[in-house]
Design a protein around this motif. Structure first.
Motif, PDB file in Angstrom:
ATOM      1  N   ARG A   1      -3.677  -6.605  11.249  1.00 50.79           N
ATOM      2  CA  ARG A   1      -3.701  -7.844  10.574  1.00 50.79           C
ATOM      3  C   ARG A   1      -4.954  -8.496  11.104  1.00 50.79           C
ATOM      4  O   ARG A   1      -5.640  -8.308  12.059  1.00 50.79           O
ATOM      5  CB  ARG A   1      -2.572  -8.782  10.905  1.00 50.79           C
ATOM      6  CG  ARG A   1      -2.672  -9.197  12.590  1.00 50.79           C
ATOM      7  CD  ARG A   1      -1.070  -9.647  12.939  1.00 50.79           C
ATOM      8  NE  ARG A   1      -0.857 -10.975  12.479  1.00 50.79           N
ATOM      9  CZ  ARG A   1       0.227 -11.390  12.260  1.00 50.79           C
ATOM     10  NH1 ARG A   1       1.281 -11.010  12.875  1.00 50.79           N
ATOM     11  NH2 ARG A   1       0.473 -12.557  11.512  1.00 50.79           N
ATOM     12  N   ASP A   2      -5.340  -9.482  10.081  1.00 45.42           N
ATOM     13  CA  ASP A   2      -6.590 -10.361  10.450  1.00 45.42           C
ATOM     14  C   ASP A   2      -6.183 -11.663  10.373  1.00 45.42           C
ATOM     15  O   ASP A   2      -5.885 -12.306   9.493  1.00 45.42           O
ATOM     16  CB  ASP A   2      -7.633 -10.074   9.059  1.00 45.42           C
ATOM     17  CG  ASP A   2      -8.899 -11.070   9.225  1.00 45.42           C
ATOM     18  OD1 ASP A   2      -8.937 -11.817  10.151  1.00 45.42           O
ATOM     19  OD2 ASP A   2      -9.645 -10.810   8.296  1.00 45.42           O
ATOM     20  N   ASN A   3      -5.953 -12.065  11.576  1.00 48.58           N
ATOM     21  CA  ASN A   3      -5.302 -13.606  11.785  1.00 48.58           C
ATOM     22  C   ASN A   3      -6.449 -14.667  11.185  1.00 48.58           C
ATOM     23  O   ASN A   3      -5.634 -15.696  10.726  1.00 48.58           O
ATOM     24  CB  ASN A   3      -5.285 -13.804  13.415  1.00 48.58           C
ATOM     25  CG  ASN A   3      -4.095 -13.130  13.980  1.00 48.58           C
ATOM     26  OD1 ASN A   3      -3.235 -12.669  13.109  1.00 48.58           O
ATOM     27  ND2 ASN A   3      -4.154 -12.484  15.186  1.00 48.58           N
ATOM     28  N   ALA A   4      -7.352 -14.368  11.218  1.00 50.30           N
ATOM     29  CA  ALA A   4      -8.460 -15.467  10.817  1.00 50.30           C
ATOM     30  C   ALA A   4      -8.161 -15.562   9.279  1.00 50.30           C
ATOM     31  O   ALA A   4      -8.222 -16.879   9.000  1.00 50.30           O
ATOM     32  CB  ALA A   4     -10.070 -15.231  11.287  1.00 50.30           C
ATOM     33  N   ASN A   5      -8.060 -14.675   8.556  1.00 50.17           N
ATOM     34  CA  ASN A   5      -7.898 -14.821   7.195  1.00 50.17           C
ATOM     35  C   ASN A   5      -6.587 -14.538   6.659  1.00 50.17           C
ATOM     36  O   ASN A   5      -6.140 -14.636   5.633  1.00 50.17           O
ATOM     37  CB  ASN A   5      -8.766 -13.752   6.596  1.00 50.17           C
ATOM     38  CG  ASN A   5     -10.230 -13.928   6.838  1.00 50.17           C
ATOM     39  OD1 ASN A   5     -10.781 -15.171   6.250  1.00 50.17           O
ATOM     40  ND2 ASN A   5     -10.991 -13.255   7.406  1.00 50.17           N
ATOM     41  N   LYS A   6      -5.695 -14.535   7.647  1.00 49.92           N
ATOM     42  CA  LYS A   6      -4.000 -14.299   7.501  1.00 49.92           C
ATOM     43  C   LYS A   6      -3.992 -13.263   6.560  1.00 49.92           C
ATOM     44  O   LYS A   6      -2.803 -13.334   5.685  1.00 49.92           O
ATOM     45  CB  LYS A   6      -3.739 -15.655   6.773  1.00 49.92           C
ATOM     46  CG  LYS A   6      -3.731 -17.101   7.917  1.00 49.92           C
ATOM     47  CD  LYS A   6      -3.237 -18.229   7.252  1.00 49.92           C
ATOM     48  CE  LYS A   6      -3.589 -19.293   8.040  1.00 49.92           C
ATOM     49  NZ  LYS A   6      -2.920 -20.670   7.468  1.00 49.92           N
ATOM     50  N   MET A   7      -4.744 -11.890   6.792  1.00 51.34           N
ATOM     51  CA  MET A   7      -4.419 -11.155   5.837  1.00 51.34           C
ATOM     52  C   MET A   7      -3.724  -9.908   6.877  1.00 51.34           C
ATOM     53  O   MET A   7      -3.935  -9.842   7.936  1.00 51.34           O
ATOM     54  CB  MET A   7      -5.646 -10.489   5.334  1.00 51.34           C
ATOM     55  CG  MET A   7      -6.453 -11.076   4.595  1.00 51.34           C
ATOM     56  SD  MET A   7      -5.797 -11.528   2.783  1.00 51.34           S
ATOM     57  CE  MET A   7      -5.866  -9.652   2.247  1.00 51.34           C
ATOM     58  N   VAL A   8      -2.683  -8.946   6.063  1.00 52.63           N
ATOM     59  CA  VAL A   8      -2.007  -7.994   6.920  1.00 52.63           C
ATOM     60  C   VAL A   8      -2.578  -6.789   5.664  1.00 52.63           C
ATOM     61  O   VAL A   8      -2.510  -6.832   4.613  1.00 52.63           O
ATOM     62  CB  VAL A   8      -0.634  -8.183   6.847  1.00 52.63           C
ATOM     63  CG1 VAL A   8       0.042  -6.781   7.529  1.00 52.63           C
ATOM     64  CG2 VAL A   8      -0.484  -9.278   7.721  1.00 52.63           C
ATOM     65  N   TYR A   9      -2.697  -5.621   6.541  1.00 53.01           N
ATOM     66  CA  TYR A   9      -3.207  -4.503   5.855  1.00 53.01           C
ATOM     67  C   TYR A   9      -2.218  -3.216   6.237  1.00 53.01           C
ATOM     68  O   TYR A   9      -1.749  -3.283   7.210  1.00 53.01           O
ATOM     69  CB  TYR A   9      -4.527  -4.023   6.194  1.00 53.01           C
ATOM     70  CG  TYR A   9      -5.527  -5.246   5.646  1.00 53.01           C
ATOM     71  CD1 TYR A   9      -6.075  -6.000   6.803  1.00 53.01           C
ATOM     72  CD2 TYR A   9      -6.163  -5.495   4.510  1.00 53.01           C
ATOM     73  CE1 TYR A   9      -7.051  -6.906   6.686  1.00 53.01           C
ATOM     74  CE2 TYR A   9      -6.942  -6.659   4.294  1.00 53.01           C
ATOM     75  CZ  TYR A   9      -7.584  -7.265   5.333  1.00 53.01           C
ATOM     76  OH  TYR A   9      -8.318  -8.164   4.978  1.00 53.01           O
ATOM     77  N   LEU A  10      -2.165  -2.302   5.176  1.00 53.72           N
ATOM     78  CA  LEU A  10      -1.589  -1.196   5.554  1.00 53.72           C
ATOM     79  C   LEU A  10      -2.354   0.036   4.875  1.00 53.72           C
ATOM     80  O   LEU A  10      -2.576   0.109   3.725  1.00 53.72           O
ATOM     81  CB  LEU A  10      -0.105  -1.001   4.885  1.00 53.72           C
ATOM     82  CG  LEU A  10       0.570   0.236   5.157  1.00 53.72           C
ATOM     83  CD1 LEU A  10       1.010   0.213   6.697  1.00 53.72           C
ATOM     84  CD2 LEU A  10       2.000   0.509   4.186  1.00 53.72           C
ATOM     85  N   GLN A  11      -3.013   0.553   5.776  1.00 54.28           N
ATOM     86  CA  GLN A  11      -4.108   1.750   5.427  1.00 54.28           C
ATOM     87  C   GLN A  11      -3.027   3.127   5.603  1.00 54.28           C
ATOM     88  O   GLN A  11      -2.418   3.288   6.349  1.00 54.28           O
ATOM     89  CB  GLN A  11      -5.045   1.938   6.698  1.00 54.28           C
ATOM     90  CG  GLN A  11      -5.933   3.236   6.451  1.00 54.28           C
ATOM     91  CD  GLN A  11      -6.781   3.158   5.127  1.00 54.28           C
ATOM     92  OE1 GLN A  11      -7.255   2.055   5.063  1.00 54.28           O
ATOM     93  NE2 GLN A  11      -6.889   4.264   4.533  1.00 54.28           N
ATOM     94  N   MET A  12      -3.204   3.677   4.206  1.00 50.29           N
ATOM     95  CA  MET A  12      -2.298   4.825   4.015  1.00 50.29           C
ATOM     96  C   MET A  12      -3.287   6.165   3.949  1.00 50.29           C
ATOM     97  O   MET A  12      -4.011   6.184   2.923  1.00 50.29           O
ATOM     98  CB  MET A  12      -1.232   4.600   3.143  1.00 50.29           C
ATOM     99  CG  MET A  12      -0.581   3.449   3.056  1.00 50.29           C
ATOM    100  SD  MET A  12       0.793   3.183   1.892  1.00 50.29           S
ATOM    101  CE  MET A  12      -0.177   3.151   0.386  1.00 50.29           C
ATOM    102  N   ASN A  13      -3.273   7.093   4.601  1.00 49.75           N
ATOM    103  CA  ASN A  13      -3.961   8.302   4.537  1.00 49.75           C
ATOM    104  C   ASN A  13      -3.159   9.390   4.378  1.00 49.75           C
ATOM    105  O   ASN A  13      -1.891   9.508   4.680  1.00 49.75           O
ATOM    106  CB  ASN A  13      -4.891   8.561   5.816  1.00 49.75           C
ATOM    107  CG  ASN A  13      -5.715   7.461   6.145  1.00 49.75           C
ATOM    108  OD1 ASN A  13      -6.096   6.615   5.338  1.00 49.75           O
ATOM    109  ND2 ASN A  13      -5.778   6.832   7.412  1.00 49.75           N
ATOM    110  N   ASP A  14      -3.775  10.647   3.776  1.00 51.63           N
ATOM    111  CA  ASP A  14      -3.154  11.638   3.564  1.00 51.63           C
ATOM    112  C   ASP A  14      -1.558  11.416   2.769  1.00 51.63           C
ATOM    113  O   ASP A  14      -0.509  12.027   3.144  1.00 51.63           O
ATOM    114  CB  ASP A  14      -2.671  12.424   5.178  1.00 51.63           C
ATOM    115  CG  ASP A  14      -2.090  14.015   4.653  1.00 51.63           C
ATOM    116  OD1 ASP A  14      -1.660  14.337   5.663  1.00 51.63           O
ATOM    117  OD2 ASP A  14      -2.335  14.447   3.774  1.00 51.63           O
ATOM    118  N   LEU A  15      -1.590  10.487   1.878  1.00 51.57           N
ATOM    119  CA  LEU A  15      -0.494  10.293   1.121  1.00 51.57           C
ATOM    120  C   LEU A  15       0.325  11.785   0.421  1.00 51.57           C
ATOM    121  O   LEU A  15      -0.529  12.615  -0.028  1.00 51.57           O
ATOM    122  CB  LEU A  15      -0.723   9.422  -0.150  1.00 51.57           C
ATOM    123  CG  LEU A  15      -1.090   7.835   0.533  1.00 51.57           C
ATOM    124  CD1 LEU A  15      -1.810   7.159  -0.360  1.00 51.57           C
ATOM    125  CD2 LEU A  15       0.211   7.482   0.734  1.00 51.57           C
TER     126      LEU A  15
END
Length: 121
Positions: free
Chosen positions: A70-84
């Motif tokens: 999460r990037d609290n400053a920009n209120k973003m949350v990410y899910l990095q998905m590898n080797d799908l």
């Protein structure tokens, strides 16, 4: 109150990054997570950040391949998905709650609309 983006079609072994942002800038959640629901299956928690007292949670089949941040400053949350893998195919939902237990149980009322991920050759 949450908006996801970043889904799409990817080949097995590929990567995608999902993003989640509040639709209302003043909406702040203490605990945030990503759920997914595959066709014919129940919704399951994939990864979560629980603010106090717990390590980040990962569902067993994605551990080591998916990473939540999460990037609290920009209120973003990410899910990095590898080797799908094809079994990762699902609609992915961002969810948040002030209560970590309620989030983990999937009982929160704060959901995004979902973004579709398809893993196929």
């Amino acid at each position: 109150q949450l908006v996801e983006s970043g889904g799409g079609l990817v080949q097995p072994g590929g990567s995608l990054t999902l993003s989640c942002v509040p639709s209302v800038p003043t909406f702040i959640v203490r605990n945030i997570g990503w759920f997914r629901q595959a066709p014919g299956k129940e919704r399951e928690l994939v990864a979560a950040i629980i603010r106090i007292g717990y390590n980040d949670y990962y569902e067993a089949t994605v551990k080591g391949r998916f990473f939540i941040s999460r990037d609290n400053a920009n209120k973003m949350v990410y899910l990095q998905m590898n080797d799908l893998k094809p079994e990762d195919t699902a609609i992915y939902y961002c969810a948040g709650d002030s209560n970590g237990g309620r989030l983990v149980a999937g009982l929160t009322e704060n959901w995004g609309q979902g973004t579709e991920v398809t893993v196929s050759s």
